[in-house]
Write an enzyme that holds these catalytic residues in place. Structure first.
Site, short mmCIF file in Angstrom:
data_model
loop_
_atom_site.label_atom_id
_atom_site.label_comp_id
_atom_site.label_asym_id
_atom_site.label_seq_id
_atom_site.Cartn_x
_atom_site.Cartn_y
_atom_site.Cartn_z
CG HIS A 79 -2.01 -1.05 1.09
ND1 HIS A 79 -2.95 -1.25 2.07
CD2 HIS A 79 -2.31 -1.94 0.11
CE1 HIS A 79 -3.77 -2.23 1.71
NE2 HIS A 79 -3.40 -2.66 0.52
CD GLU A 81 -2.25 3.96 3.13
OE1 GLU A 81 -1.93 3.36 2.08
OE2 GLU A 81 -3.33 3.77 3.69
CB CYS A 117 -6.24 -1.37 4.97
SG CYS A 117 -4.47 -1.70 5.16
CB CYS A 120 -2.14 1.26 6.04
SG CYS A 120 -1.40 0.42 4.62
#
Length: 163
Positions: A79, A81, A117, A120
Site C-alpha cells: 500500500h 502508506e 486499511c 496501514c
C-alpha cells in the site's frame, strides 16, 4: 488561477505520486510531510522485483470479486502508506502528516470515503505520524487525528473497508 491552500497543494503532490500506481483496481498515492518538508512518498504496487498487476494484465482480487477491505493477503501490492513509511526514517515521521489520494483505476474517480486499511493504520500509529489527510474531491478532504480517532478509539482498527 487561484493559488491552492497548503493542504490541497500537498494532496495534489500525493495525487501526482499516485500516477505511478501499478494496481488495476485502485490507485493510491501518499506523501509524508513534516515542517513543510516532504519526508517521503509512496504509491501502491508490487514489491521491488516482482511483477506488477499492470504487467500481468489482471488483478487477482478483482478476478475473484473480493470486496473492498477484504482478503489483502492475495493482493500483490504494497500500500501507498506502507511504501511511504518504509522510505522514511522514524525520527522524521514523529509528529508528521500523511497526505493520501485514491482513485478508481477504471474511471479515474476519487474513491468515496477513502481511508487506510487496518494494517496501514497500525503502521501509521507506530511510525508516530500525527495526522492523516484524505482527499475526497479535488478540493475537499478530511483530517484524521491519529491519537483521537485511531489510538483512543481503539475499535477503529477493525475492518472498515479501506483500500
Amino acid at each position: 488561477m487561484a493559488r491552492p491552500d497548503k493542504t490541497n497543494y500537498y494532496l495534489d503532490i500525493a495525487e501526482t505520486v499516485m500516477e505511478r500506481s501499478t494496481c488495476l483496481r485502485r490507485m493510491y498515492g501518499a506523501i509524508i510531510v513534516k515542517n513543510d518538508v516532504i519526508i517521503s512518498t509512496g504509491y501502491n504496487g508490487a514489491p521491488r522485483g516482482r511483477k506488477n498487476c499492470t504487467d500481468m494484465g489482471y488483478c487477482r482480487r478483482e478476478a475473484l470479486a473480493v470486496p473492498r477491505g477484504h482478503r489483502y493477503e492475495i493482493c500483490r501490492s504494497v500500500h501507498s502508506e506502507a511504501n511511504a513509511i518504509i522510505a522514511a526514517p522514524r525520527h522524521e515521521m514523529i509528529g508528521a502528516t500523511l497526505y493520501m489520494c485514491g482513485k478508481e483505476s477504471a474511471n479515474g474517480e476519487y474513491i468515496k470515503n477513502v481511508n487506510s486499511c487496518s494494517m496501514c493504520k497500525r503502521l501509521i500509529i507506530n511510525a508516530g505520524i500525527e495526522k492523516v489527510v484524505l482527499r475526497d474531491t479535488k478540493t475537499e478532504y478530511r483530517i484524521i487525528d491519529v491519537q483521537t480517532e485511531w489510538i483512543e478509539y481503539d475499535d477503529s482498527l477493525e475492518s472498515d473497508g479501506g483500500y
